[in-house]
Design an enzyme around this catalytic site. Sequence first.
Site, PDB file in Angstrom:
ATOM      1  N   SER A 241       0.816  -1.300   0.117  1.00 53.21           N
ATOM      2  CA  SER A 241      -0.110   0.039  -0.027  1.00 53.21           C
ATOM      3  C   SER A 241       0.903   1.182   0.015  1.00 53.21           C
ATOM      4  O   SER A 241       0.564   2.133  -0.525  1.00 53.21           O
ATOM      5  CB  SER A 241      -0.802   0.216   1.235  1.00 53.21           C
ATOM      6  OG  SER A 241      -0.185  -0.251   2.468  1.00 53.21           O
TER       7      SER A 241
ATOM      8  N   GLY B 251      -5.008  -0.644   5.915  1.00 50.74           N
ATOM      9  CA  GLY B 251      -5.251  -1.454   7.107  1.00 50.74           C
ATOM     10  C   GLY B 251      -6.707  -1.535   7.596  1.00 50.74           C
ATOM     11  O   GLY B 251      -6.928  -2.614   8.517  1.00 50.74           O
TER      12      GLY B 251
ATOM     13  N   CYS C  88       2.836  -7.053   1.892  1.00 58.24           N
ATOM     14  CA  CYS C  88       1.715  -6.304   2.554  1.00 58.24           C
ATOM     15  C   CYS C  88       1.070  -7.414   3.211  1.00 58.24           C
ATOM     16  O   CYS C  88       0.369  -8.087   2.568  1.00 58.24           O
ATOM     17  CB  CYS C  88       0.598  -5.507   1.777  1.00 58.24           C
ATOM     18  SG  CYS C  88      -0.517  -4.863   2.595  1.00 58.24           S
ATOM     19  N   ASN C  89       1.096  -7.590   4.693  1.00 61.04           N
ATOM     20  CA  ASN C  89       0.332  -8.641   5.333  1.00 61.04           C
ATOM     21  C   ASN C  89      -1.009  -8.616   5.216  1.00 61.04           C
ATOM     22  O   ASN C  89      -1.938  -9.572   5.019  1.00 61.04           O
ATOM     23  CB  ASN C  89       0.770  -8.621   6.732  1.00 61.04           C
ATOM     24  CG  ASN C  89       2.188  -8.898   7.250  1.00 61.04           C
ATOM     25  OD1 ASN C  89       2.597  -9.908   7.386  1.00 61.04           O
ATOM     26  ND2 ASN C  89       2.975  -7.988   7.053  1.00 61.04           N
ATOM     27  N   THR C  90      -1.578  -7.308   5.106  1.00 61.36           N
ATOM     28  CA  THR C  90      -2.955  -7.101   5.097  1.00 61.36           C
ATOM     29  C   THR C  90      -3.732  -7.615   3.654  1.00 61.36           C
ATOM     30  O   THR C  90      -4.570  -8.313   3.714  1.00 61.36           O
ATOM     31  CB  THR C  90      -3.347  -5.396   5.018  1.00 61.36           C
ATOM     32  OG1 THR C  90      -2.713  -5.090   6.145  1.00 61.36           O
ATOM     33  CG2 THR C  90      -4.775  -5.191   5.021  1.00 61.36           C
TER      34      THR C  90
ATOM     35  N   CYS D  33       3.108  -6.435   9.998  1.00 63.75           N
ATOM     36  CA  CYS D  33       2.860  -5.215   8.858  1.00 63.75           C
ATOM     37  C   CYS D  33       4.080  -4.812   8.601  1.00 63.75           C
ATOM     38  O   CYS D  33       4.934  -4.139   9.316  1.00 63.75           O
ATOM     39  CB  CYS D  33       1.892  -4.126   9.564  1.00 63.75           C
ATOM     40  SG  CYS D  33       1.786  -2.648   8.465  1.00 63.75           S
TER      41      CYS D  33
ATOM     42  N   HIS E   6       5.041  -1.998   7.383  1.00 60.27           N
ATOM     43  CA  HIS E   6       5.222  -0.505   7.732  1.00 60.27           C
ATOM     44  C   HIS E   6       5.952  -0.531   9.047  1.00 60.27           C
ATOM     45  O   HIS E   6       6.925   0.508   9.249  1.00 60.27           O
ATOM     46  CB  HIS E   6       3.927   0.346   7.970  1.00 60.27           C
ATOM     47  CG  HIS E   6       3.347   0.847   6.583  1.00 60.27           C
ATOM     48  ND1 HIS E   6       2.834   0.095   5.386  1.00 60.27           N
ATOM     49  CD2 HIS E   6       3.352   2.252   6.009  1.00 60.27           C
ATOM     50  CE1 HIS E   6       2.408   0.720   4.659  1.00 60.27           C
ATOM     51  NE2 HIS E   6       2.707   2.225   5.019  1.00 60.27           N
TER      52      HIS E   6
HETATM   53  N1  DGL Z   1       2.148  -2.599   4.893  1.00 62.62           N
HETATM   54  C1  DGL Z   1       0.822  -3.324   4.997  1.00 62.62           C
HETATM   55  C2  DGL Z   1       0.531  -4.478   5.706  1.00 62.62           C
HETATM   56  O1  DGL Z   1       1.888  -5.148   5.952  1.00 62.62           O
HETATM   57  C3  DGL Z   1      -0.433  -2.335   5.013  1.00 62.62           C
HETATM   58  C4  DGL Z   1      -0.378  -1.174   5.951  1.00 62.62           C
HETATM   59  C5  DGL Z   1      -1.455  -0.277   5.729  1.00 62.62           C
HETATM   60  O2  DGL Z   1      -1.772   0.265   4.592  1.00 62.62           O
HETATM   61  O3  DGL Z   1      -2.313   0.036   6.680  1.00 62.62           O
HETATM   62  O4  DGL Z   1      -0.070  -4.834   6.386  1.00 62.62           O
END
Ligand code: DGL
Length: 216
Positions: free
Chosen positions: A8, A40, A71-73, A177, A179
């Site tokens: 993201s 998220g 991106c885990n989400t 996440c 980030h």
């Molecule tokens: N970096 C992403 C993750 O690993 C998404 C974070 C976001 O956009 O809220 O989940």
Amino acid sequence: MKIGVFDSGIGGLSVVEAIKKTLPDEEVIFKNDTKNVPYGAKTPEQLFGLVLPILNQLAIKDGCQVIVIACNTVSTTIIDKLRKELEIPLVAMEPMIKPASRLTKTNKVTVCATPTTLKSKRYKQLKDLYGKGIEFVEPDCSDWSYMIETNNVDSKKIAQIVNDSCRQGSDVIVLACTHYHWIEDIIVSNARGRAVVIQPEEPVVKQLMRVLEQFA
Ligand code: DGL
């Protein structure tokens, strides 16, 4: 080889760095979604509509042979649907529940993740598969991505969450996440001596290398 990396926002750049360190000769093309970050709190349906066109761009227009979903989400919610749509391999990442379960001695693990990841079926499945007898502490990190994305990190707030987790007995903190990789130092320094902090860059790069071997 052309490797696509998607997130993201700037979380994915930490994964790009890790890939470049290990695979300096490969071309890495990074794409994010500056218009719609953070992801998220988005639903799987919203995510699918946003992510598919960007992955198609990486695969078709940019000619990537593999894409890392940094991106885990996205990975924990829609990876199966995305794999059905794309003809190239997707390397995904998910909360490190299995390694955390092996590491914990207190049987308490803190998972820092977005609300959508924590709500996902895959996350629940991981806990059911590997987390028997373990209590998972899931602090509210819902504003962390935004803080990091806007370069407005509230170190005190993060320290408080880490301290609460350690006080509750967590001896492992999972960064689920990408980030949060950018604030790993703050988390590590607050958890020092009480909890280890784990995040998936290394296993993801290893998995990417296994996929790349298929092309050799
Ligand atoms: N970096 C992403 C993750 O690993 C998404 C974070 C976001 O956009 O809220 O989940």
